[in-house]
Design a protein around this motif. Structure first.
Motif, PDB file in Angstrom:
ATOM      1  N   UNK A  25      49.458  15.141  -7.631  1.00  0.00           N
ATOM      2  CA  UNK A  25      49.517  16.420  -6.904  1.00  0.00           C
ATOM      3  C   UNK A  25      50.261  16.298  -5.580  1.00  0.00           C
ATOM      4  N   UNK A  26      50.229  15.130  -4.966  1.00  0.00           N
ATOM      5  CA  UNK A  26      50.888  14.954  -3.668  1.00  0.00           C
ATOM      6  C   UNK A  26      52.167  14.125  -3.775  1.00  0.00           C
ATOM      7  N   UNK A  27      52.659  13.954  -4.988  1.00  0.00           N
ATOM      8  CA  UNK A  27      53.906  13.205  -5.184  1.00  0.00           C
ATOM      9  C   UNK A  27      55.068  14.005  -4.597  1.00  0.00           C
ATOM     10  N   UNK A  28      55.929  13.343  -3.850  1.00  0.00           N
ATOM     11  CA  UNK A  28      57.090  13.986  -3.226  1.00  0.00           C
ATOM     12  C   UNK A  28      58.279  13.883  -4.181  1.00  0.00           C
ATOM     13  N   UNK A  29      58.411  14.881  -5.043  1.00  0.00           N
ATOM     14  CA  UNK A  29      59.479  14.890  -6.034  1.00  0.00           C
ATOM     15  C   UNK A  29      60.844  14.925  -5.369  1.00  0.00           C
ATOM     16  N   UNK A  30      60.967  15.661  -4.294  1.00  0.00           N
ATOM     17  CA  UNK A  30      62.239  15.751  -3.571  1.00  0.00           C
ATOM     18  C   UNK A  30      62.672  14.374  -3.067  1.00  0.00           C
ATOM     19  N   UNK A  31      61.719  13.594  -2.583  1.00  0.00           N
ATOM     20  CA  UNK A  31      62.020  12.236  -2.114  1.00  0.00           C
ATOM     21  C   UNK A  31      62.516  11.361  -3.261  1.00  0.00           C
ATOM     22  N   UNK A  32      61.872  11.485  -4.417  1.00  0.00           N
ATOM     23  CA  UNK A  32      62.289  10.712  -5.583  1.00  0.00           C
ATOM     24  C   UNK A  32      63.700  11.099  -6.009  1.00  0.00           C
ATOM     25  N   UNK A  33      64.001  12.396  -5.999  1.00  0.00           N
ATOM     26  CA  UNK A  33      65.351  12.850  -6.365  1.00  0.00           C
ATOM     27  C   UNK A  33      66.394  12.354  -5.366  1.00  0.00           C
ATOM     28  N   UNK A  34      66.039  12.321  -4.073  1.00  0.00           N
ATOM     29  CA  UNK A  34      66.956  11.792  -3.061  1.00  0.00           C
ATOM     30  C   UNK A  34      67.248  10.319  -3.333  1.00  0.00           C
ATOM     31  N   UNK A  35      66.218   9.551  -3.645  1.00  0.00           N
ATOM     32  CA  UNK A  35      66.409   8.135  -3.924  1.00  0.00           C
ATOM     33  C   UNK A  35      67.268   7.926  -5.168  1.00  0.00           C
ATOM     34  N   UNK A  36      67.079   8.771  -6.175  1.00  0.00           N
ATOM     35  CA  UNK A  36      67.900   8.681  -7.383  1.00  0.00           C
ATOM     36  C   UNK A  36      69.364   8.978  -7.058  1.00  0.00           C
ATOM     37  N   UNK A  37      69.601   9.976  -6.216  1.00  0.00           N
ATOM     38  CA  UNK A  37      70.974  10.322  -5.826  1.00  0.00           C
ATOM     39  C   UNK A  37      71.621   9.179  -5.050  1.00  0.00           C
ATOM     40  N   UNK A  38      70.878   8.564  -4.142  1.00  0.00           N
ATOM     41  CA  UNK A  38      71.398   7.419  -3.401  1.00  0.00           C
ATOM     42  C   UNK A  38      71.713   6.277  -4.360  1.00  0.00           C
ATOM     43  N   UNK A  39      70.846   6.084  -5.343  1.00  0.00           N
ATOM     44  CA  UNK A  39      71.088   5.036  -6.333  1.00  0.00           C
ATOM     45  C   UNK A  39      72.346   5.274  -7.137  1.00  0.00           C
ATOM     46  N   UNK A  40      72.561   6.502  -7.540  1.00  0.00           N
ATOM     47  CA  UNK A  40      73.759   6.829  -8.337  1.00  0.00           C
ATOM     48  C   UNK A  40      75.032   6.790  -7.511  1.00  0.00           C
ATOM     49  N   UNK A  41      74.978   7.321  -6.298  1.00  0.00           N
ATOM     50  CA  UNK A  41      76.201   7.491  -5.507  1.00  0.00           C
ATOM     51  C   UNK A  41      76.558   6.291  -4.639  1.00  0.00           C
ATOM     52  N   UNK A  42      75.578   5.519  -4.220  1.00  0.00           N
ATOM     53  CA  UNK A  42      75.872   4.434  -3.285  1.00  0.00           C
ATOM     54  C   UNK A  42      75.529   3.061  -3.856  1.00  0.00           C
ATOM     55  N   UNK A  43      74.306   2.897  -4.330  1.00  0.00           N
ATOM     56  CA  UNK A  43      73.843   1.585  -4.786  1.00  0.00           C
ATOM     57  C   UNK A  43      74.527   1.160  -6.074  1.00  0.00           C
ATOM     58  N   UNK A  62      72.908  -3.432   3.491  1.00  0.00           N
ATOM     59  CA  UNK A  62      71.561  -3.056   3.913  1.00  0.00           C
ATOM     60  C   UNK A  62      71.601  -2.088   5.087  1.00  0.00           C
ATOM     61  N   UNK A  63      72.462  -2.360   6.070  1.00  0.00           N
ATOM     62  CA  UNK A  63      72.596  -1.447   7.209  1.00  0.00           C
ATOM     63  C   UNK A  63      73.060  -0.068   6.777  1.00  0.00           C
ATOM     64  N   UNK A  64      74.045  -0.023   5.875  1.00  0.00           N
ATOM     65  CA  UNK A  64      74.539   1.264   5.364  1.00  0.00           C
ATOM     66  C   UNK A  64      73.464   1.987   4.568  1.00  0.00           C
ATOM     67  N   UNK A  65      72.757   1.240   3.723  1.00  0.00           N
ATOM     68  CA  UNK A  65      71.703   1.842   2.904  1.00  0.00           C
ATOM     69  C   UNK A  65      70.614   2.458   3.778  1.00  0.00           C
ATOM     70  N   UNK A  66      70.172   1.728   4.784  1.00  0.00           N
ATOM     71  CA  UNK A  66      69.125   2.256   5.670  1.00  0.00           C
ATOM     72  C   UNK A  66      69.619   3.469   6.442  1.00  0.00           C
ATOM     73  N   UNK A  67      70.872   3.428   6.883  1.00  0.00           N
ATOM     74  CA  UNK A  67      71.449   4.575   7.593  1.00  0.00           C
ATOM     75  C   UNK A  67      71.556   5.804   6.713  1.00  0.00           C
ATOM     76  N   UNK A  68      72.033   5.623   5.484  1.00  0.00           N
ATOM     77  CA  UNK A  68      72.163   6.748   4.546  1.00  0.00           C
ATOM     78  C   UNK A  68      70.798   7.311   4.191  1.00  0.00           C
ATOM     79  N   UNK A  69      69.842   6.433   3.925  1.00  0.00           N
ATOM     80  CA  UNK A  69      68.498   6.889   3.574  1.00  0.00           C
ATOM     81  C   UNK A  69      67.871   7.683   4.724  1.00  0.00           C
ATOM     82  N   UNK A  70      68.037   7.201   5.936  1.00  0.00           N
ATOM     83  CA  UNK A  70      67.509   7.919   7.099  1.00  0.00           C
ATOM     84  C   UNK A  70      68.172   9.274   7.270  1.00  0.00           C
TER      85      UNK A  70
END
Length: 86
Positions: A25-43, A62-70
């Motif tokens: 019930x408290x799962x952040x689906x938007x956060x999961x979708x953001x992580x998936x997008x970062x995985x597809x586009x950057x990682x 790692x620096x770029x990944x943390x910056x993009x995620x933030x």
């Protein structure tokens, strides 16, 4: 590339459900979708093909990944930089 997105999404689901114990019930689906997008586009991009390049590339990545995620999560530049320095 889609595999990297799926793995990033699965990792976020595991983090939310097992580590943070949010429950469905408290799962952040938007956060999961953001992580998936970062995985597809950057990682998932083939940035460094050889182990030698990967050894030098990992700190930059790692620096770029943390910056993009933030940035994707709405942090200001100052907040992002403070978090990267930690």
């Amino acid at each position: 590339v889609p595999l990297a997105g799926a793995l990033m999404g699965a990792g976020d689901v595991i983090a939310q459900q097992l580590v943070e114990q949010r429950g469905l019930r408290q799962h952040h689906t938007k956060r999961t979708l953001k992580m998936m997008a970062i995985g597809c586009c950057f990682v998932g991009q083939p940035w460094a093909p050889s182990p030698l390049l990967q050894g030098g590339f990992a700190p930059c990545f790692l620096g770029c990944f943390l910056g993009i995620t933030g940035a994707v999560n709405g942090l200001s530049v100052e907040e992002n930089w403070s978090k990267i320095q930690q």
